[in-house]
Design a protein around this motif. Structure first.
Motif, PDB file in Angstrom:
ATOM      1  N   THR A   9      20.196  56.579  92.636  1.00  0.00           N
ATOM      2  CA  THR A   9      20.254  57.971  93.075  1.00  0.00           C
ATOM      3  C   THR A   9      21.378  58.150  94.092  1.00  0.00           C
ATOM      4  OG1 THR A   9      17.902  58.251  92.661  1.00  0.00           O
ATOM      5  CG2 THR A   9      18.924  59.845  94.129  1.00  0.00           C
ATOM      6  N   GLY A  13      24.620  60.552  93.716  1.00  0.00           N
ATOM      7  CA  GLY A  13      24.996  61.496  94.768  1.00  0.00           C
ATOM      8  C   GLY A  13      26.487  61.478  95.044  1.00  0.00           C
ATOM      9  N   ASP A  19      23.366  67.649  96.908  1.00  0.00           N
ATOM     10  CA  ASP A  19      22.331  68.616  96.549  1.00  0.00           C
ATOM     11  C   ASP A  19      21.789  68.305  95.159  1.00  0.00           C
ATOM     12  OD1 ASP A  19      20.652  70.762  96.252  1.00  0.00           O
ATOM     13  OD2 ASP A  19      22.262  72.235  95.995  1.00  0.00           O
ATOM     14  N   THR A  20      20.629  67.648  95.117  1.00  0.00           N
ATOM     15  CA  THR A  20      20.063  67.225  93.827  1.00  0.00           C
ATOM     16  C   THR A  20      19.681  68.409  92.945  1.00  0.00           C
ATOM     17  OG1 THR A  20      17.865  67.011  94.818  1.00  0.00           O
ATOM     18  CG2 THR A  20      19.230  65.008  94.698  1.00  0.00           C
ATOM     19  N   ASP A  21      19.511  69.594  93.540  1.00  0.00           N
ATOM     20  CA  ASP A  21      19.193  70.774  92.724  1.00  0.00           C
ATOM     21  C   ASP A  21      20.349  71.152  91.802  1.00  0.00           C
ATOM     22  OD1 ASP A  21      16.671  70.994  93.818  1.00  0.00           O
ATOM     23  OD2 ASP A  21      17.300  72.427  95.372  1.00  0.00           O
ATOM     24  N   TRP A  23      22.235  68.866  90.302  1.00  0.00           N
ATOM     25  CA  TRP A  23      22.438  67.775  89.348  1.00  0.00           C
ATOM     26  C   TRP A  23      21.922  68.186  87.971  1.00  0.00           C
ATOM     27  CZ3 TRP A  23      20.720  62.469  91.740  1.00  0.00           C
ATOM     28  CH2 TRP A  23      21.447  62.237  92.909  1.00  0.00           C
ATOM     29  N   GLU A  28      16.951  63.200  86.368  1.00  0.00           N
ATOM     30  CA  GLU A  28      15.567  62.877  86.722  1.00  0.00           C
ATOM     31  C   GLU A  28      14.850  62.158  85.591  1.00  0.00           C
ATOM     32  OE1 GLU A  28      11.560  65.141  88.374  1.00  0.00           O
ATOM     33  OE2 GLU A  28      13.337  66.323  87.882  1.00  0.00           O
ATOM     34  N   THR A  31      16.739  58.246  85.017  1.00  0.00           N
ATOM     35  CA  THR A  31      16.602  57.249  86.080  1.00  0.00           C
ATOM     36  C   THR A  31      15.450  56.268  85.863  1.00  0.00           C
ATOM     37  OG1 THR A  31      17.697  58.704  87.658  1.00  0.00           O
ATOM     38  CG2 THR A  31      16.353  56.922  88.573  1.00  0.00           C
TER      39      THR A  31
END
Length: 149
Positions: A9, A13, A19-21, A23, A28, A31
């Motif tokens: 992760t 990044g 900001d994972t929102d 991605w 999700e 992984t």
């Protein structure tokens, strides 16, 4: 043991931003499958397998671009990894997990699946180097303690 998911992760990044929102939704989903590969095979073999997956994906895109017969990602992965030479439970788990990661990553066209395999390989490379450094430090510590006696 390694926390591949956490380190992977962090690698993502560096590519997609903090900001994972923002991605791709596939990150999700992919992984956990990539973590299975490392859990089953270890970081050194994981690295080799992620490189094999990159080769397999490249082969699939090449044959699609040339409109020639596509034997499938699984076939090319088997060939690149040599999975068929020694089928063990860890090999089977890694193979199936990579197939699942590939299918999940292809589900959305927002990211090239190669990004996931590349960053998974980088994660394994870093984890392997850190493990080797730690083993070396432990050996040096034992040697110093033995010499001090």
């Amino acid at each position: 043991m390694y926390d591949f998911g956490h380190h992977f992760t962090q690698e993502l990044g560096s590519h997609f931003g903090p900001d994972t929102d923002s991605w791709p939704a596939t990150a999700e989903r992919v992984t956990p499958f990539l973590a299975i590969v490392v859990d089953a095979l270890g970081v050194d073999e994981g690295l080799r397998w992620f490189e094999a997956a990159r080769k397999a994906h490249l082969r699939v895109t090449e044959v699609e671009r040339n409109r020639s017969y596509n034997f499938s990602f699984a076939h090319y992965l088997d060939t690149a990894s040599g999975a068929h030479e020694n089928v063990t439970l860890p090999v089977l788990a890694g193979f199936e997990a990579l197939k699942a990661a590939y299918a999940a990553a292809l589900h959305a066209n927002s990211t090239d699946v190669d990004v996931y395999f590349e960053y998974a390989a980088q994660t394994c490379s870093r984890l392997g180097a850190a493990r080797r450094d730690r083993v070396q430090q432990l050996k040096q510590g034992r040697t110093r303690r033995a010499a001090a006696r």
